[in-house]
Write an enzyme that holds these catalytic residues in place. Structure first.
Site, mmCIF file in Angstrom:
data_model
loop_
_atom_site.group_PDB
_atom_site.id
_atom_site.type_symbol
_atom_site.label_atom_id
_atom_site.label_comp_id
_atom_site.label_asym_id
_atom_site.label_seq_id
_atom_site.Cartn_x
_atom_site.Cartn_y
_atom_site.Cartn_z
ATOM 1 N N ILE A 1 0.833 -1.219 0.000
ATOM 2 C CA ILE A 1 0.000 0.000 0.000
ATOM 3 C C ILE A 1 0.864 1.264 0.000
ATOM 4 O O ILE A 1 0.401 2.323 -0.371
ATOM 5 C CB ILE A 1 -0.995 0.058 1.198
ATOM 6 C CG1 ILE A 1 -0.275 -0.062 2.550
ATOM 7 C CG2 ILE A 1 -2.098 -0.979 1.048
ATOM 8 C CD1 ILE A 1 -1.136 0.329 3.744
ATOM 9 N N THR B 1 -9.366 -0.555 14.803
ATOM 10 C CA THR B 1 -9.525 -1.418 15.965
ATOM 11 C C THR B 1 -10.005 -0.640 17.191
ATOM 12 O O THR B 1 -9.729 0.563 17.311
ATOM 13 C CB THR B 1 -8.159 -2.085 16.277
ATOM 14 O OG1 THR B 1 -8.201 -2.642 17.582
ATOM 15 C CG2 THR B 1 -7.019 -1.073 16.252
ATOM 16 N N ASP B 2 -10.650 -1.349 18.114
ATOM 17 C CA ASP B 2 -11.045 -0.717 19.387
ATOM 18 C C ASP B 2 -9.822 -0.429 20.260
ATOM 19 O O ASP B 2 -9.907 0.339 21.222
ATOM 20 C CB ASP B 2 -12.047 -1.597 20.145
ATOM 21 C CG ASP B 2 -11.503 -2.974 20.530
ATOM 22 O OD1 ASP B 2 -10.380 -3.340 20.103
ATOM 23 O OD2 ASP B 2 -12.206 -3.700 21.264
ATOM 24 N N GLU B 3 -8.663 -1.025 19.918
ATOM 25 C CA GLU B 3 -7.483 -0.879 20.787
ATOM 26 C C GLU B 3 -6.960 0.555 20.818
ATOM 27 O O GLU B 3 -6.208 0.925 21.717
ATOM 28 C CB GLU B 3 -6.383 -1.874 20.373
ATOM 29 C CG GLU B 3 -6.891 -3.287 20.464
ATOM 30 C CD GLU B 3 -5.841 -4.374 20.291
ATOM 31 O OE1 GLU B 3 -4.666 -4.133 20.605
ATOM 32 O OE2 GLU B 3 -6.225 -5.473 19.856
ATOM 33 N N TYR C 1 1.374 -1.324 18.299
ATOM 34 C CA TYR C 1 0.317 -1.637 17.326
ATOM 35 C C TYR C 1 -0.818 -0.622 17.400
ATOM 36 O O TYR C 1 -1.176 0.014 16.401
ATOM 37 C CB TYR C 1 -0.229 -3.054 17.565
ATOM 38 C CG TYR C 1 -1.565 -3.303 16.873
ATOM 39 C CD1 TYR C 1 -1.669 -3.286 15.483
ATOM 40 C CD2 TYR C 1 -2.724 -3.546 17.622
ATOM 41 C CE1 TYR C 1 -2.899 -3.500 14.853
ATOM 42 C CE2 TYR C 1 -3.949 -3.761 17.003
ATOM 43 C CZ TYR C 1 -4.032 -3.734 15.616
ATOM 44 O OH TYR C 1 -5.243 -3.936 14.996
ATOM 45 N N ALA D 1 -0.946 2.272 18.795
ATOM 46 C CA ALA D 1 -0.512 3.648 18.511
ATOM 47 C C ALA D 1 -0.408 3.868 17.003
ATOM 48 O O ALA D 1 -0.784 4.924 16.480
ATOM 49 C CB ALA D 1 0.827 3.923 19.189
ATOM 50 N N LYS E 1 -2.099 2.236 14.682
ATOM 51 C CA LYS E 1 -3.460 2.272 14.127
ATOM 52 C C LYS E 1 -4.119 3.613 14.456
ATOM 53 O O LYS E 1 -4.838 4.180 13.631
ATOM 54 C CB LYS E 1 -4.310 1.120 14.680
ATOM 55 C CG LYS E 1 -3.915 -0.269 14.179
ATOM 56 C CD LYS E 1 -4.097 -0.456 12.678
ATOM 57 C CE LYS E 1 -5.549 -0.491 12.251
ATOM 58 N NZ LYS E 1 -5.696 -0.863 10.811
ATOM 59 N N ASN F 1 -11.658 -10.097 16.597
ATOM 60 C CA ASN F 1 -12.343 -11.046 15.710
ATOM 61 C C ASN F 1 -11.833 -12.461 15.946
ATOM 62 O O ASN F 1 -10.700 -12.649 16.408
ATOM 63 C CB ASN F 1 -12.026 -10.717 14.254
ATOM 64 C CG ASN F 1 -12.749 -9.488 13.718
ATOM 65 O OD1 ASN F 1 -13.076 -9.435 12.554
ATOM 66 N ND2 ASN F 1 -12.996 -8.493 14.549
ATOM 67 N N ASN G 1 -9.825 -13.898 29.149
ATOM 68 C CA ASN G 1 -9.021 -14.809 28.336
ATOM 69 C C ASN G 1 -9.114 -16.247 28.845
ATOM 70 O O ASN G 1 -9.206 -17.191 28.056
ATOM 71 C CB ASN G 1 -7.558 -14.365 28.334
ATOM 72 C CG ASN G 1 -7.367 -13.070 27.576
ATOM 73 O OD1 ASN G 1 -8.212 -12.680 26.768
ATOM 74 N ND2 ASN G 1 -6.250 -12.394 27.838
ATOM 75 N N PRO H 1 4.129 -7.205 28.172
ATOM 76 C CA PRO H 1 4.408 -5.858 28.706
ATOM 77 C C PRO H 1 3.309 -4.878 28.277
ATOM 78 O O PRO H 1 2.872 -4.901 27.120
ATOM 79 C CB PRO H 1 5.741 -5.472 28.046
ATOM 80 C CG PRO H 1 6.295 -6.715 27.441
ATOM 81 C CD PRO H 1 5.165 -7.684 27.254
ATOM 82 N N HIS I 1 0.218 -4.792 28.990
ATOM 83 C CA HIS I 1 -0.996 -5.524 28.606
ATOM 84 C C HIS I 1 -2.279 -4.765 28.952
ATOM 85 O O HIS I 1 -2.545 -4.500 30.123
ATOM 86 C CB HIS I 1 -0.978 -6.868 29.357
ATOM 87 C CG HIS I 1 -1.843 -7.908 28.749
ATOM 88 N ND1 HIS I 1 -1.804 -9.216 29.166
ATOM 89 C CD2 HIS I 1 -2.777 -7.856 27.777
ATOM 90 C CE1 HIS I 1 -2.661 -9.913 28.453
ATOM 91 N NE2 HIS I 1 -3.271 -9.111 27.614
#
Ligand code: NAD
Ligand code: TYD
Length: 355
Positions: free
Chosen positions: A58, A132-134, A158, A160, A162, A188, A257, A291, A293
């Protein structure tokens, strides 16, 4: 036609397969085929002229520009990304390169293309960014779920990266008027999920007789959505979403989890019992935590339900059963994705972690 990026990955491939099962509109699929991209996910489309696969980045402006000019897509759905939090901890630069620089270059090429369009074609064009919701960070136990107006507080390289891509997409709408839509979805699960993420890793490790590594105390919470529900939500947003808006997508399904791992074990006990008749739970091993988490994600998906009439079709019980049946029925796929590079990753992430 539409242009899908990252359509050989987990969600992108499910999206392309579902799209072509429901529509004859051609898909150009641009994917770099990183470790997470797999043409086997699209094997059922071999010889189908409605699917044009292009291997590429991309961030390759010349390639993207030439595809846009040649095929004149009416919409772009951007799935392409580095997507695994643990890999972002080990190698953050790849995430900046694809998720930030790649998205920026894609937006620039798309802006030039869209600016050259006229009339209704220009008016109807859409750039849908899959996020993402993250990006919203981590919730405490009793906090309300993430709404679209929740502040951005990404905690991993990741999330940050996004978040940065979401901001660029927003800015291209605000500054240049590019007709964008952004979706922020929860975790998902489903077919073609690469076995580095929690659910497929647990299934694959369980069947191989390996440890089921649960990070920390296993009490972290995620909101799980069956991948085909994510795909139907994206189709709906593309069809009816309001330009410039953000839509949160989730399954209304928060689980710890350890609950997820127990469910996977119980279903495997039922569907493919161990030869010694003991439960797969025996393989659960608590390991050193990730780390930084994030403790809890929860998505308030009421806006997309209220405004666009979308809600998930699967419950967790139906979705997880389908998922495990898919893995049991596709052991060839599972064997093929466990390349040398995959085994290297397992060594890198898990060696020395067992406590
Ligand atoms: P994935 O890692 O399985 O697939 C990503 C795909 O993108 C791969 O096919 C890869 O080859 C391709 N790709 C990577 N870099 C590229 C580049 N520079 N140019 C072109 N293609 C490239 O990821 P996924 O789980 O399918 O996620 C897809 C998107 O959805 C991502 O943007 C991710 O952030 C987002 N998302 C994922 C989840 C989830 O639970 N998996 C949840 C919410 C949002
Ligand atoms: P993952 O599937 O990597 O998704 P994300 O980090 O994007 O939510 O992980 C889901 C949860 O499972 C997360 O809290 C980390 C945890 N986890 C484990 O406990 N063990 C593992 O081996 C993996 C990969 C994840």
């Amino acid at each position: 036609m539409i242009l899908v990026t990252g359509g050989a990955g987990f969600i992108g491939a499910n999206f392309v397969l579902d799209w072509l099962a429901q529509s004859d509109e051609t898909v150009i699929n641009l994917d770099i085929l990183s470790y997470a991209g797999n043409r086997e996910n699209l094997a059922s489309l071999a010889g189908d002229e409605r699917h044009l696969f292009v291997q590429g980045d991309i961030g390759d402006s010349a390639l993207v520009t030439s595809l846009l000019i040649q095929y004149q897509p009416r919409a772009i759905i951007n799935f392409a990304a580095e997507s695994h939090v643990d890999r972002s901890i080990h190698s953050p630069e790849d995430f900046i390169q694809t998720n930030v620089v790649g998205t920026f270059r894609l937006l620039e090429a798309v802006r030039a293309y869209w600016s050259s369009l006229q009339g209704e074609v220009r008016q109807n064009f859409r750039f849908l960014h899959v996020s993402t919701d993250e990006v919203y960070g981590s919730l405490a136990k009793d906090d309300p779920a993430f709404s679209e107006t929740h502040r951005y507080e990404p905690n991993s390289p990741y999330s940050a990266s996004k978040a940065a891509s979401d901001h660029l997409v927003r800015a291209y709408h605000h500054t240049y008027g590019l007709p964008v839509l952004t979706t922020n979805c929860s975790n998902n699960y489903g077919p073609y999920h690469f076995p580095e993420k929690l659910i497929p890793l647990m299934i694959v490790n369980a069947l191989a007789g390996k440890h089921l590594p649960v990070y920390g105390d296993g009490q972290q919470i995620r909101d799980w959505l069956y991948v085909k529900d994510h795909c139907s939500a994206i189709r709906r947003v593309l069809e009816a979403g309001k330009v410039g808006e953000v839509y949160n997508i989730g399954g209304w399904n928060e689980k710890t989890n350890i609950d997820i791992v127990h469910t996977v074990c119980e279903l495997l006990d039922e569907l493919r019992a161990r030869v010694d008749s003991k439960s797969y739970r025996e393989q659960i091993t608590y390991v050193t935590d990730r780390p930084g988490h994030d403790r809890r994600y929860a998505v308030d998906a009421s806006k997309i339900e209220r405004e666009l009439g979308w809600k998930p079709a699967e419950t967790f019980d139906t979705g997880i059963r389908k998922t495990i049946q898919w893995y049991l029925g596709n052991q060839g796929w599972v064997a093929n994705v466990q390349s040398g590079a995959y085994r290297e990753w397992l060594k890198r992430n898990y060696t020395g972690r067992v406590v």
